[in-house]
Each structure stands twice: as C-alpha cells, then as structure tokens.
Design a protein around this motif. Structure first.
Motif, PDB file in Angstrom:
ATOM      1  N   ASN A  83       0.955  -1.221  -0.027  1.00 22.17           N
ATOM      2  CA  ASN A  83       0.006  -0.011   0.060  1.00 22.17           C
ATOM      3  C   ASN A  83       0.996   1.395   0.103  1.00 22.17           C
ATOM      4  O   ASN A  83       0.224   2.382   0.018  1.00 22.17           O
ATOM      5  N   ASN A  84       2.112   1.235   0.056  1.00 22.86           N
ATOM      6  CA  ASN A  84       3.061   2.242   0.133  1.00 22.86           C
ATOM      7  C   ASN A  84       3.333   2.931  -1.211  1.00 22.86           C
ATOM      8  O   ASN A  84       4.223   2.567  -1.767  1.00 22.86           O
ATOM      9  N   LYS A  85       2.183   3.334  -1.833  1.00 15.58           N
ATOM     10  CA  LYS A  85       2.691   3.717  -3.382  1.00 15.58           C
ATOM     11  C   LYS A  85       3.697   4.725  -3.436  1.00 15.58           C
ATOM     12  O   LYS A  85       4.386   4.991  -4.397  1.00 15.58           O
ATOM     13  N   ALA A  86       3.839   5.618  -2.387  1.00 15.28           N
ATOM     14  CA  ALA A  86       4.803   6.812  -2.488  1.00 15.28           C
ATOM     15  C   ALA A  86       6.164   6.092  -2.370  1.00 15.28           C
ATOM     16  O   ALA A  86       7.018   6.577  -3.264  1.00 15.28           O
ATOM     17  N   MET A  87       6.559   5.283  -1.704  1.00 19.37           N
ATOM     18  CA  MET A  87       7.977   4.719  -1.449  1.00 19.37           C
ATOM     19  C   MET A  87       8.060   3.678  -2.892  1.00 19.37           C
ATOM     20  O   MET A  87       9.322   3.793  -3.326  1.00 19.37           O
ATOM     21  N   GLN A  88       7.106   2.850  -3.259  1.00 19.11           N
ATOM     22  CA  GLN A  88       7.328   2.204  -4.392  1.00 19.11           C
ATOM     23  C   GLN A  88       7.664   3.323  -5.739  1.00 19.11           C
ATOM     24  O   GLN A  88       8.674   2.740  -6.447  1.00 19.11           O
ATOM     25  N   HIS A  89       6.942   4.365  -5.705  1.00 13.36           N
ATOM     26  CA  HIS A  89       7.333   5.349  -6.820  1.00 13.36           C
ATOM     27  C   HIS A  89       8.602   5.873  -6.548  1.00 13.36           C
ATOM     28  O   HIS A  89       9.718   6.103  -7.497  1.00 13.36           O
ATOM     29  N   VAL A  90       9.231   6.272  -5.708  1.00 15.94           N
ATOM     30  CA  VAL A  90      10.474   6.749  -5.352  1.00 15.94           C
ATOM     31  C   VAL A  90      11.465   5.483  -5.612  1.00 15.94           C
ATOM     32  O   VAL A  90      12.762   5.942  -6.267  1.00 15.94           O
ATOM     33  N   LEU A  91      11.306   4.529  -5.151  1.00 13.62           N
ATOM     34  CA  LEU A  91      12.201   3.371  -5.636  1.00 13.62           C
ATOM     35  C   LEU A  91      12.379   2.968  -7.030  1.00 13.62           C
ATOM     36  O   LEU A  91      13.431   3.037  -7.528  1.00 13.62           O
ATOM     37  N   GLU A  92      11.230   3.056  -7.927  1.00  9.22           N
ATOM     38  CA  GLU A  92      11.099   2.808  -9.039  1.00  9.22           C
ATOM     39  C   GLU A  92      11.873   3.910  -9.981  1.00  9.22           C
ATOM     40  O   GLU A  92      12.530   3.633 -10.705  1.00  9.22           O
ATOM     41  N   SER A  93      11.347   4.892  -9.297  1.00 11.16           N
ATOM     42  CA  SER A  93      11.941   6.034 -10.272  1.00 11.16           C
ATOM     43  C   SER A  93      13.515   6.547 -10.132  1.00 11.16           C
ATOM     44  O   SER A  93      14.078   6.975 -10.927  1.00 11.16           O
ATOM     45  N   ALA A  94      14.164   5.729  -8.987  1.00  7.40           N
ATOM     46  CA  ALA A  94      15.487   5.764  -8.638  1.00  7.40           C
ATOM     47  C   ALA A  94      16.288   4.631  -9.335  1.00  7.40           C
ATOM     48  O   ALA A  94      17.388   4.289  -9.109  1.00  7.40           O
ATOM     49  N   GLY A  95      15.399   3.765 -10.252  1.00  2.00           N
ATOM     50  CA  GLY A  95      16.068   2.760 -11.226  1.00  2.00           C
ATOM     51  C   GLY A  95      16.117   1.437 -10.282  1.00  2.00           C
ATOM     52  O   GLY A  95      16.856   0.512 -10.636  1.00  2.00           O
ATOM     53  N   PHE A  96      15.590   1.239  -9.208  1.00  2.00           N
ATOM     54  CA  PHE A  96      15.299  -0.149  -8.574  1.00  2.00           C
ATOM     55  C   PHE A  96      14.627  -0.943  -9.366  1.00  2.00           C
ATOM     56  O   PHE A  96      13.403  -0.603  -9.931  1.00  2.00           O
ATOM     57  N   ALA A  97      14.825  -2.320  -9.410  1.00  2.00           N
ATOM     58  CA  ALA A  97      14.085  -3.464 -10.020  1.00  2.00           C
ATOM     59  C   ALA A  97      12.914  -3.977  -8.950  1.00  2.00           C
ATOM     60  O   ALA A  97      13.693  -4.135  -7.697  1.00  2.00           O
ATOM     61  N   ARG A  98      11.865  -4.197  -9.542  1.00  2.00           N
ATOM     62  CA  ARG A  98      10.909  -4.872  -8.276  1.00  2.00           C
ATOM     63  C   ARG A  98      11.266  -6.473  -8.535  1.00  2.00           C
ATOM     64  O   ARG A  98      11.241  -6.965  -9.422  1.00  2.00           O
ATOM     65  N   CYS A  99      11.973  -6.944  -7.454  1.00  2.00           N
ATOM     66  CA  CYS A  99      12.330  -8.335  -7.536  1.00  2.00           C
ATOM     67  C   CYS A  99      11.344  -9.329  -7.018  1.00  2.00           C
ATOM     68  O   CYS A  99      11.700 -10.598  -7.393  1.00  2.00           O
ATOM     69  N   GLY A 100      10.373  -9.082  -6.396  1.00  2.00           N
ATOM     70  CA  GLY A 100       9.428 -10.042  -5.680  1.00  2.00           C
ATOM     71  C   GLY A 100       8.881  -9.734  -4.443  1.00  2.00           C
ATOM     72  O   GLY A 100       8.802  -8.598  -4.002  1.00  2.00           O
ATOM     73  N   LEU A 101       8.345 -10.645  -3.792  1.00  2.00           N
ATOM     74  CA  LEU A 101       7.694 -10.537  -2.455  1.00  2.00           C
ATOM     75  C   LEU A 101       8.546 -11.108  -1.555  1.00  2.00           C
ATOM     76  O   LEU A 101       8.968 -12.377  -1.621  1.00  2.00           O
ATOM     77  N   ILE A 102       8.494 -10.625  -0.366  1.00  2.00           N
ATOM     78  CA  ILE A 102       9.289 -10.961   0.924  1.00  2.00           C
ATOM     79  C   ILE A 102       8.263 -11.366   2.070  1.00  2.00           C
ATOM     80  O   ILE A 102       7.201 -10.417   1.977  1.00  2.00           O
ATOM     81  N   GLN A 103       8.582 -11.914   3.191  1.00  2.00           N
ATOM     82  CA  GLN A 103       7.571 -11.935   4.456  1.00  2.00           C
ATOM     83  C   GLN A 103       8.430 -11.610   5.424  1.00  2.00           C
ATOM     84  O   GLN A 103       9.244 -11.997   5.706  1.00  2.00           O
ATOM     85  N   LEU A 104       7.768 -10.415   6.061  1.00  2.00           N
ATOM     86  CA  LEU A 104       8.370 -10.136   7.427  1.00  2.00           C
ATOM     87  C   LEU A 104       8.189 -11.145   8.449  1.00  2.00           C
ATOM     88  O   LEU A 104       7.409 -11.826   8.407  1.00  2.00           O
ATOM     89  N   ASN A 105       9.299 -11.511   9.196  1.00  2.00           N
ATOM     90  CA  ASN A 105       9.271 -12.279  10.159  1.00  2.00           C
ATOM     91  C   ASN A 105       9.382 -11.886  11.713  1.00  2.00           C
ATOM     92  O   ASN A 105       9.328 -12.823  12.564  1.00  2.00           O
ATOM     93  N   ASP A 106       9.055 -10.437  11.672  1.00  2.00           N
ATOM     94  CA  ASP A 106       9.060 -10.038  13.009  1.00  2.00           C
ATOM     95  C   ASP A 106       7.655  -9.685  13.526  1.00  2.00           C
ATOM     96  O   ASP A 106       7.346  -8.693  14.625  1.00  2.00           O
ATOM     97  N   ARG A 107       6.444 -10.063  12.820  1.00  2.00           N
ATOM     98  CA  ARG A 107       4.984  -9.670  13.192  1.00  2.00           C
ATOM     99  C   ARG A 107       4.255 -10.913  12.724  1.00  2.00           C
ATOM    100  O   ARG A 107       4.603 -11.493  11.850  1.00  2.00           O
TER     101      ARG A 107
END
Length: 167
Positions: A129-153
C-alpha cells in the motif's frame, strides 16, 4: 549533507517518524508502521550501532533533519526467502525505516541516491500500500524483485522487495 545520528537527535527523529506514520495513514497505508513502528528500542539500537544516517541542512544558523534512514550492511535474514529473485547474490546494504520530515521535496530520493553512490548494491522493501515509496524506488532505477515476508510480526507481513546494483 549526510551524517550519522546521535542520541541527541532521538527526540527530533521520533517526531519525524510520527509525522511519517500520519502521512502514510493519510495516503492509504495505515498498517505498514501502524502507530508504534519503529519502536524506540530499534531506533536507539540503530543509532548506537551507527546505522542511522540523517540528511540535514542549515537554515538560519540551525541544523534541520530533512530525512533519516537505517543503512544496514550484511545479509538481511528477512531477504533469505523471496517469491521472485534478487538481481544477484553479491554483498549489499539494506535501507530500512526511511522517513522524511516533510520540510523539503525529494528527501527520500536524495537518501537513496546517497546510499547507491556510497555502497553500489542496495536492497529495500516496502508495503504493497506504500505507493509513494514504490514510486521513489522505481524512479530511482530499482528493480521490483518479488515479494518477501517479514518475520517480526504475526500479520500484514508481505512486502515488495527491490534492488539496484550499480555495476
């Protein structure tokens, strides 16, 4: 200018994290950080271990924190399992807990650019749901690599994983 955070910065950093939680909630992302993340103990540990970097400027003879983030070297255990694939298995640093004070535009992008310049191989993750950070990362040239699962919650654990490697 970037510098390491000190314990003297903690109150201002906590206020910035509070601001970021409100901004995320107002923009359709109320659960990523909820009302308590990051916990003060985590922030203190980041500072004590020299992981927290601050983007600062000076106005009217006073320093202002524009953004902050934890820069974590070494393998992140959360990234050991990914639904998808990382770009490579080379050494990397991870950006966690990035937050902007809201005083200037593009502060998060400036933090990410600094990390890439100094470390070359950077990973990060964010809530679906964090569309703003997705935009920041993608506009900085980051590749979307997949999905991970947090293990602290116990719930709301899915995150989108990103990587950029300056070859």
């Amino acid at each position: 200018m970037f510098r390491h955070a000190t314990m003297r910065d903690l109150p201002q950093m906590q206020a910035i994290y509070e601001h970021a939680r409100h901004v995320m909630a107002a923009n359709g992302n109320p659960t990523q950080w909820g009302s308590t993340f990051p916990r003060e103990a985590v922030v203190r540990d980041d500072i004590a271990n020299q992981r927290t970097m601050l983007l600062v400027d000076h106005r009217g003879g006073k320093e202002r924190i524009l953004a902050q983030f934890a820069l974590c070297p070494g393998e992140d255990p959360t990234y050991a399992s990914i639904e998808g694939a990382w770009l490579d298995d080379d050494a990397y640093v991870t950006i966690h807990r990035i937050a902007s004070s809201g005083l200037v535009r593009h502060a998060a992008r400036d933090c990410i650019t600094w990390a890439l310049k100094h470390y070359g191989n950077v990973r990060a993750d964010t809530h679906p749901n964090n569309k703003a950070m997705q935009h920041v990362l993608e506009s900085a040239g980051f590749a979307r690599c997949g999905l991970i699962q947090l293990n602290d919650r116990p719930t709301d654990t899915t995150r989108i994983a990103y990587q950029r490697h300056e070859w």
